[in-house]
Design a protein around this motif. Sequence first.
Motif, PDB file in Angstrom:
ATOM      1  N   MET A 187      -8.927   3.384   0.530  1.00 63.85           N
ATOM      2  CA  MET A 187      -8.568   2.187  -0.221  1.00 63.85           C
ATOM      3  C   MET A 187      -7.125   1.747   0.037  1.00 63.85           C
ATOM      4  O   MET A 187      -6.834   0.558   0.122  1.00 63.85           O
ATOM      5  CB  MET A 187      -8.736   2.425  -1.724  1.00 63.85           C
ATOM      6  N   SER A 188      -6.243   2.727   0.146  1.00 62.15           N
ATOM      7  CA  SER A 188      -4.842   2.353   0.360  1.00 62.15           C
ATOM      8  C   SER A 188      -4.716   1.616   1.696  1.00 62.15           C
ATOM      9  O   SER A 188      -3.945   0.667   1.831  1.00 62.15           O
ATOM     10  CB  SER A 188      -3.957   3.595   0.357  1.00 62.15           C
ATOM     11  N   GLU A 289      -7.431   0.952  -5.100  1.00 61.69           N
ATOM     12  CA  GLU A 289      -8.238   2.149  -5.369  1.00 61.69           C
ATOM     13  C   GLU A 289      -8.698   2.188  -6.824  1.00 61.69           C
ATOM     14  O   GLU A 289      -9.851   2.467  -7.124  1.00 61.69           O
ATOM     15  CB  GLU A 289      -7.439   3.405  -5.036  1.00 61.69           C
ATOM     16  N   TYR A 292     -11.296  -0.459  -7.354  1.00 60.82           N
ATOM     17  CA  TYR A 292     -12.539  -0.080  -6.682  1.00 60.82           C
ATOM     18  C   TYR A 292     -13.258   1.016  -7.476  1.00 60.82           C
ATOM     19  O   TYR A 292     -14.467   0.969  -7.679  1.00 60.82           O
ATOM     20  CB  TYR A 292     -12.222   0.402  -5.267  1.00 60.82           C
TER      21      TYR A 292
END
Length: 480
Positions: A187-188, A289, A292
Amino acid sequence: MIEAVGLTKRYGDKTAVYNLSFQVRPGAVTGFLGPNGSGKSTTMRMILGLDNPTSGSVTIGGYPYRKLPNAPRQVGALLDAKAVHGGRSARNHLLSLAQLSGIPARRVDEVLGVVGLQDVAKKRSKGFSLGMGQRLGIAAALLGDPQVLLFDEPVNGLDPEGILWVRNLMKALAAEGRTVFVSSHLMSEMALTADHLIVIGRGQLLADMSVTEFISANSADFARVRTPDTEPQLREKLAAALAEAGGHVLPEQDGALRVTGLPLPRISDLAHEAGVRLWELSPHQASLEEAYMRMTQAAVDYRSTVDQKAGLQQPLPPGAQPPVPVPGQGQPGWYAPPPPQQGGQPFAVPPGGPYGGAPGNGQGAPAHGYGAAGAAPGTANPYAQPAPPAQPAAPAAPAAPPAAPVSQDQPTLLTKKAPAAPQAPAAPPAPQQAPAAAPPAPATSPAAATSPAAASGAAPADAPAAPVSAAPTTQPEDAR
Ligand SMILES: Nc1ncnc2c1ncn2[C@@H]1O[C@H](COP(=O)(O)OP(=O)(O)OP(=O)(O)O)[C@@H](O)[C@H]1O
């Protein structure tokens, strides 16, 4: 542009992808996110003509992949970096792909340079590390200098320098006006690379919007406030004052308080009025993140049975009660709070505790679960569950086993096994959808220098052309 319309794929009883409709536009990096087994690879395989949809369709530039004239020159893909004949050198592997597609040999050397494998070009690929294999797969995807690129987990196994390189490569390709569709679990990295996101869960569309919209639709910013560690009574006093003023307060792991619903100056004033000294008062911006995790919690199929909350759950201060779990939302306080427009009480706590809660709001579950932001008011989200009546503190509800959609009329309802939780009503998926954006005009960038226009020579247009890097993995339908 890639366009999927009502794309559905069933493998026997298993529905891998259900009624997916989305567009991937040129001039942007579009991230393709979803938990393990949510159908990302299946979708990519259907885009590339490696699997046939059970229903629906997907086209690239208006054509199904297999009908695309000179497909390997228009579309490049990295699906499985291991799909390489290990006995061949990197250069020979690329050369064989190039010859199949009528691409001149000099382009092979170019892409070897682009991915940094020029020094090992003559080494057999079976000796390659994971990261070297990824680079070779990316080289294969770039070989035909295509306008449309698909990458399934391209940074898998790459070192930090390699990850940065991939990030810059994706951005440069998009800046040249190409369509770049990339799946990742990092995600990062996605936050830094992607402009737009398509998020799926259990084969269904959960969101289709820009990264910024996605974060603000699925999480809210909060304030961290810390009182002197040596005087715990000050923290209790402040927490009570903040809760009384309508804030939602949860303890952080390091003893700080996480506060939503109150602006920073107000928190400062309340602390001052209560005579509480502060060691910290800081804004916290939600990350991709966190957003998500919040959105996809209910769509996760595979969880460890061992300490699955390790590192995520916040220890409570002595005497405090754990927050009430919210079906469809999990244990409050694990991740970033939900956005205010979802009507959520971000951190549900039992009435009266641990810090009293805001008066009159009951501190129960949100009006509806996550994932519905952006949907029309009143639109049901099949991934959300109705809020239960306030319950005493109890362990978090376990995730339900995966449930496949059974028909177009009966989309899957994702449920968690929460004993007292009522069933979610049947409703069509209500994904978060961003308004269509006009594709940016292609721009010339330095990367163009490394990607000269493809030379002459075309692959047979009528052959079911597999994407260059995926070619060796092409398998009969349903053979996986
Ligand atoms: N050939 C196949 N036969 C049967 N089931 C399949 C086949 N291919 C995929 N599936 C199933 O379809 C679902 C979606 O799989 P897919 O590989 O597309 O997910 P994914 O999102 O790419 O997962 P990951 O992030 O782990 O790579 C999974 O449950 C998988 O087991």
